[in-house]
Design an enzyme around this catalytic site. Structure first.
Site, PDB file in Angstrom:
ATOM      1  N   PHE A 360       0.832  -1.202   0.000  1.00  0.00           N
ATOM      2  CA  PHE A 360       0.000   0.000   0.000  1.00  0.00           C
ATOM      3  C   PHE A 360       0.868   1.253   0.000  1.00  0.00           C
ATOM      4  O   PHE A 360       0.597   2.216  -0.720  1.00  0.00           O
ATOM      5  CB  PHE A 360      -0.912  -0.016   1.223  1.00  0.00           C
ATOM      6  CG  PHE A 360      -1.865   1.139   1.263  1.00  0.00           C
ATOM      7  CD1 PHE A 360      -2.934   1.209   0.390  1.00  0.00           C
ATOM      8  CD2 PHE A 360      -1.685   2.170   2.173  1.00  0.00           C
ATOM      9  CE1 PHE A 360      -3.811   2.284   0.416  1.00  0.00           C
ATOM     10  CE2 PHE A 360      -2.560   3.240   2.214  1.00  0.00           C
ATOM     11  CZ  PHE A 360      -3.626   3.299   1.336  1.00  0.00           C
ATOM     12  N   THR A 437       9.492  -8.393   0.594  1.00  0.00           N
ATOM     13  CA  THR A 437       9.899  -8.391   2.002  1.00  0.00           C
ATOM     14  C   THR A 437      11.371  -8.005   2.144  1.00  0.00           C
ATOM     15  O   THR A 437      11.721  -7.249   3.041  1.00  0.00           O
ATOM     16  CB  THR A 437       9.675  -9.775   2.630  1.00  0.00           C
ATOM     17  OG1 THR A 437      10.358 -10.762   1.853  1.00  0.00           O
ATOM     18  CG2 THR A 437       8.190 -10.105   2.698  1.00  0.00           C
ATOM     19  N   ASN A 473      -4.563  -6.542   8.812  1.00  0.00           N
ATOM     20  CA  ASN A 473      -3.893  -6.700   7.520  1.00  0.00           C
ATOM     21  C   ASN A 473      -3.814  -8.156   7.094  1.00  0.00           C
ATOM     22  O   ASN A 473      -3.911  -8.472   5.899  1.00  0.00           O
ATOM     23  CB  ASN A 473      -2.490  -6.086   7.570  1.00  0.00           C
ATOM     24  CG  ASN A 473      -2.521  -4.574   7.671  1.00  0.00           C
ATOM     25  OD1 ASN A 473      -3.561  -3.953   7.457  1.00  0.00           O
ATOM     26  ND2 ASN A 473      -1.382  -3.974   7.980  1.00  0.00           N
ATOM     27  N   HIS A 562     -17.707  24.450  -7.387  1.00  0.00           N
ATOM     28  CA  HIS A 562     -18.652  25.424  -6.861  1.00  0.00           C
ATOM     29  C   HIS A 562     -19.968  25.316  -7.633  1.00  0.00           C
ATOM     30  O   HIS A 562     -20.025  24.759  -8.744  1.00  0.00           O
ATOM     31  CB  HIS A 562     -18.082  26.834  -7.032  1.00  0.00           C
ATOM     32  CG  HIS A 562     -17.703  27.143  -8.457  1.00  0.00           C
ATOM     33  ND1 HIS A 562     -18.622  27.527  -9.419  1.00  0.00           N
ATOM     34  CD2 HIS A 562     -16.510  27.087  -9.093  1.00  0.00           C
ATOM     35  CE1 HIS A 562     -18.010  27.700 -10.576  1.00  0.00           C
ATOM     36  NE2 HIS A 562     -16.730  27.441 -10.413  1.00  0.00           N
ATOM     37  N   GLY A 574     -12.641  32.239 -15.878  1.00  0.00           N
ATOM     38  CA  GLY A 574     -12.160  32.839 -14.633  1.00  0.00           C
ATOM     39  C   GLY A 574     -13.182  33.733 -13.974  1.00  0.00           C
ATOM     40  O   GLY A 574     -14.343  33.390 -13.801  1.00  0.00           O
ATOM     41  N   TYR A 645     -14.159  31.768 -24.697  1.00  0.00           N
ATOM     42  CA  TYR A 645     -13.223  31.116 -25.608  1.00  0.00           C
ATOM     43  C   TYR A 645     -13.438  31.603 -27.042  1.00  0.00           C
ATOM     44  O   TYR A 645     -12.494  31.654 -27.841  1.00  0.00           O
ATOM     45  CB  TYR A 645     -13.365  29.593 -25.522  1.00  0.00           C
ATOM     46  CG  TYR A 645     -12.765  29.029 -24.262  1.00  0.00           C
ATOM     47  CD1 TYR A 645     -11.399  29.103 -24.024  1.00  0.00           C
ATOM     48  CD2 TYR A 645     -13.567  28.434 -23.289  1.00  0.00           C
ATOM     49  CE1 TYR A 645     -10.846  28.599 -22.857  1.00  0.00           C
ATOM     50  CE2 TYR A 645     -13.030  27.925 -22.122  1.00  0.00           C
ATOM     51  CZ  TYR A 645     -11.665  28.010 -21.909  1.00  0.00           C
ATOM     52  OH  TYR A 645     -11.117  27.516 -20.750  1.00  0.00           O
ATOM     53  N   HIS A 700     -12.568  24.394  -8.111  1.00  0.00           N
ATOM     54  CA  HIS A 700     -12.846  24.774  -9.485  1.00  0.00           C
ATOM     55  C   HIS A 700     -12.396  23.670 -10.442  1.00  0.00           C
ATOM     56  O   HIS A 700     -11.648  22.779 -10.064  1.00  0.00           O
ATOM     57  CB  HIS A 700     -12.137  26.090  -9.809  1.00  0.00           C
ATOM     58  CG  HIS A 700     -12.419  27.163  -8.801  1.00  0.00           C
ATOM     59  ND1 HIS A 700     -13.441  28.064  -8.933  1.00  0.00           N
ATOM     60  CD2 HIS A 700     -11.820  27.444  -7.602  1.00  0.00           C
ATOM     61  CE1 HIS A 700     -13.456  28.873  -7.879  1.00  0.00           C
ATOM     62  NE2 HIS A 700     -12.491  28.512  -7.055  1.00  0.00           N
ATOM     63  N   GLN A 701     -12.826  23.763 -11.684  1.00  0.00           N
ATOM     64  CA  GLN A 701     -12.653  22.664 -12.633  1.00  0.00           C
ATOM     65  C   GLN A 701     -11.196  22.272 -12.832  1.00  0.00           C
ATOM     66  O   GLN A 701     -10.843  21.095 -12.694  1.00  0.00           O
ATOM     67  CB  GLN A 701     -13.285  23.041 -13.978  1.00  0.00           C
ATOM     68  CG  GLN A 701     -13.173  21.933 -15.023  1.00  0.00           C
ATOM     69  CD  GLN A 701     -14.021  22.195 -16.243  1.00  0.00           C
ATOM     70  OE1 GLN A 701     -15.004  21.531 -16.500  1.00  0.00           O
ATOM     71  NE2 GLN A 701     -13.638  23.213 -17.000  1.00  0.00           N
TER      72      GLN A 701
END
Length: 748
Positions: A360, A437, A473, A562, A574, A645, A700-701
């Protein structure tokens, strides 16, 4: 932190032809001041200077700086071309009284064509004869075209809305529900949250045995081999004559450990406390670790060779630069130019008894280094053994130290995995995680001899003395491991694994040779010890820092964008707009969801960015501390902030095409790239790993794409295309069985 400047390299030229080229340009100046005491003193920072825009040395006409956060003030303005030289000073004005303002001490600050003259310095304000206030100052000046200014100003004016969250402290908690927060029918949720679960783009809904995700032997990968029972393996622990002959053909050489590597002493650390002198030393080889509450101390060996390296130039380095920015890229260049030849490749060799969390830990470290941009692979020797000798065929007797056939077979698969890892490194790989190990000095010396002159080895030993964790474990191992896939009696499988563990314990030899990191009782997340010996370099230092802050305690992390903002509705990049009506509904639904999902987790916390659409989305969540992170702010779009854009494509076609070709590395003019975002998110990742309670991240994205890539262990090149829709919660469950994902869509 300190005073910084930025300049256009062409602005310092005095040639007449270049002056004509710049005649249409204007100087964009950004000033910032930081001091945590200003708010308590009710003093507002201002700017005044030689140009009319900053008051023409009239303090009554000075420009006021705006609060950016509780400790940071900011002001940006444009200097017209006829003021190539700008003299200015900072001053403090009382907020409520008419007492005289306080002008900073020292000479005027002079900007000539965008270049700050003289030495960078703090802003010093003498409040009284004995009281001097020091403020950090950040100065940035760039020459911009009239078009860029016009586009930015137009977008700013069209979308300007006063912030509704100014003055909210960086850390706050709402202890009482707000009236009507959950009463509206549009904001209510079904009692069963599973009603909102939607499919995840990454198919990992169930627990996955982590070792199966490691690398496959090259010989079997090329021949299409698959996991299955080997005809040469038997439950008695012996191997057939054919297998023995194949092993002997390999002739694994094991040197005398007493003649190869010497023992180095270790300083032990036993408890959490104040910063030790080790962390206060000014040597550039030290590792600085932020030991928060419950995190372990850092101890290191007093060996004379500690944190040293044989520096020498090597012009033939061919290691690829990682896909990274900032400190990672700088460190990669330095690592290629300096250091011993074998240091260009790094092997992290796990050491420890079974059921101690090695696999792990290896998987988490692999994921972290890949996310930072380092080419990293995980090689699990247990997977090699199962592919070579079969599954569910080897009893605990196979792992006895006095079983020569079993020992030789295990050494063979270890050597095979090591050779595959080194071969991959020679092809350009940077960091290999060797997971086994490796519990005897004889095995470790074999690995060091194989790696000599080819890669640098750092041993990572995991030690756990908590019997409850070990038992958990063991049962998880028997439940998930292919070694026990055909064992119908679960308790019989547990007994066999305990016998296997006892065989390893009889032959176990702790690491005392070479470079090593020891993690002692770290898996619970409640402190522990970490010992570091003979570790140097940027990347090993980052690895130690990561391991100090990691643990295996299960907890969920909830990621959400958001609520829909007005800029989302307008399709603008933005900005800092408020929520739309739909966004307000989602904010209430999110509060309802968090209350239901985390009702028994009162230690959870809510993290937001400093932008108001993120803060407002978390506004209805009550009963949990809310923490604002500047690092969680949306990607900085620079001069494109506030544009669509379509406008970028029309007015800045070259920038549009550059972004389209490589979204990962594309940096907005005076803004950021995705790689820049990753760099500023590293402290967030470290803190998420360190947290023992659930965390809700409202961001945010672009930021959530980068965070999601870390948890999902996805390639960096995929980050710009991850699907992170509005009004959807991504739940990341972290625990001993790996990382699982679940998505909830609360509304369209």
């Amino acid at each position: 932190m300190g005073t910084g400047t930025s300049k256009n390299s062409s602005s310092s030229s005095h040639g007449g032809e270049e002056r004509e080229d710049q005649a249409g340009g204007q100087l964009y100046v950004s000033l910032k001041m930081e001091n945590h005491k200003l708010k308590g003193k009710q003093l507002i920072p201002h700017i005044f200077g030689s140009a009319p825009i900053v008051g023409s040395w009239d303090s009554s006409n000075s420009l006021s700086m705006e609060r950016e956060s509780t400790s940071m003030w900011e002001l940006s303005f444009v200097v017209p071309p006829n003021h190539e030289i700008l003299d200015f000073k900072f001053l403090l004005k009382p907020k409520y009284t008419s007492t005289p303002c306080i002008v900073e001490e020292g000479p005027n600050r002079i900007l000539t064509g965008g270049t700050l003259q003289g030495d960078a310095r703090l802003a010093l304000f003498r409040l009284s004869a004995d009281d001097v206030l020091e403020c950090q100052v950040f100065i940035k000046a760039d020459r911009v075209s009239p078009f860029d200014l016009a586009a930015s100003w137009r977008a700013y004016r069209e979308n300007l809305q006063p912030s509704t969250v100014r003055g909210i402290p960086d850390i706050s908690i709402s202890s009482a529900p707000e009236t009507g927060a959950e009463n509206g029918s549009s904001a209510s949720l079904e009692l069963d949250l599973e009603h909102y679960v939607v499919p995840s783009p990454v198919a990992n809904s169930g627990p996955i045995y982590t070792a199966n995700l490691a690398e496959t032997p090259r010989s079997m990968a090329s021949s299409g081999g698959s996991i299955g029972s080997s005809p040469h393996a038997s439950r008695s622990g012996d191997v057939s004559n054919d297998t023995t002959a194949a092993i002997k053909d390999m002739e694994v050489s094991v040197p005398d450990p007493s003649k190869v590597y010497s023992h180095a002493g270790v300083v032990k650390s036993k408890s959490v406390g104040a910063l030790s002198s080790l962390q206060k030393q000014e040597s550039q080889k030290n590792i600085f670790v932020d030991r928060g509450v419950g995190s372990p101390r850092l101890a290191k060996s007093p060996s004379a060779s500690l944190f040293t390296t044989d520096l020498k130039l090597d012009s033939e380095r061919k290691n690829a630069i990682p896909a990274a920015a900032g400190a990672v890229a700088a460190a990669a260049v330095a690592d290629q130019m300096l250091g011993p030849k074998e240091d260009r490749h790094l092997a992290i060799v796990l050491v420890g008894l079974p059921a101690r969390g090695k696999t792990f830990t290896a998987a988490k470290l692999t994921r972290y280094l890949r996310w930072l941009g380092h080419d990293t692979k995980h090689f699990n020797v247990g997977k090699y053994r199962r592919l070579k000798l079969g599954t569910n065929q080897l009893s605990a007797d196979f792992f006895r130290g006095d079983n020569p056939e079993g020992l030789e077979a295990r050494n063979e698969v270890a050597a095979l995995a090591m050779e595959d890892m080194i071969a991959w490194m020679q092809e350009g790989g940077q960091v290999g995680i060797f997971d086994a190990t490796n519990s005897t000095r004889q095995r470790r010396n074999m690995l060091m001899k194989m790696a000599e002159g080819r890669c640098k080895i750092i041993f990572l030993e995991t030690i756990c003395n908590d019997e409850r964790i070990i038992e958990r474990n063991i049962r998880l191992k028997v439940q998930q491991s292919p070694d026990y896939a055909e064992e119908t009696d679960f308790e019989a499988g547990c007994r066999d694994f305990r016998n296997r563990l006892a065989n390893y314990e009889k032959a176990y030899e702790p690491v005392e040779e070479g470079s090593y990191i020891k993690m002692i009782d770290m898996v619970s997340g409640h402190g522990g010890q970490i010992q570091v010996n003979n570790i140097s370099g940027y990347l090993p230092g980052r690895i130690v820092f990561f391991l100090v802050n990691t643990h295996l305690r299960p907890r969920p992390i909830l990621l959400t964008r958001h609520g829909e903002s007005l800029d989302n509705v307008r399709g603008r990049i933005g900005g800092d707009s408020v929520l739309s009506d739909a966004g307000e509904v989602y904010a209430k639904k999110l509060a309802n969801f968090v209350e239901k999902r985390l009702k028994s987790e009162r230690a959870a916390s809510i993290w937001t960015s400093t932008l108001q659409r993120s803060i407002l989305t978390a506004n209805h969540i009550v009963g949990f501390p809310k923490i604002q992170w500047r690092s969680l702010d949306e990607i900085n779009a620079g001069v494109c902030d506030g544009m669509t854009y379509g406008e970028v494509k029309k007015n800045m076609p070259e920038e549009y095409e550059s972004r389209k070709k490589d979204k990962l590395r594309y940096r907005y003019p005076r803004g950021e790239s995705y790689l820049d975002v990753i760099q500023r998110l590293e402290p967030v990742i470290i803190e998420l790993e360190r947290q023992r309670a659930p965390v809700v991240v409202v961001s945010h994205q672009a930021v959530l794409r980068a965070l999601y890539a870390y948890f999902a262990d996805r390639p960096l090149k995929e980050i710009p295309d991850f699907e992170v829709p509005l009004h959807t919660i991504i739940e990341i469950q972290m625990g001993v069985s790996g990382v699982q994902e679940k998505r909830y869509k609360l509304m369209d």
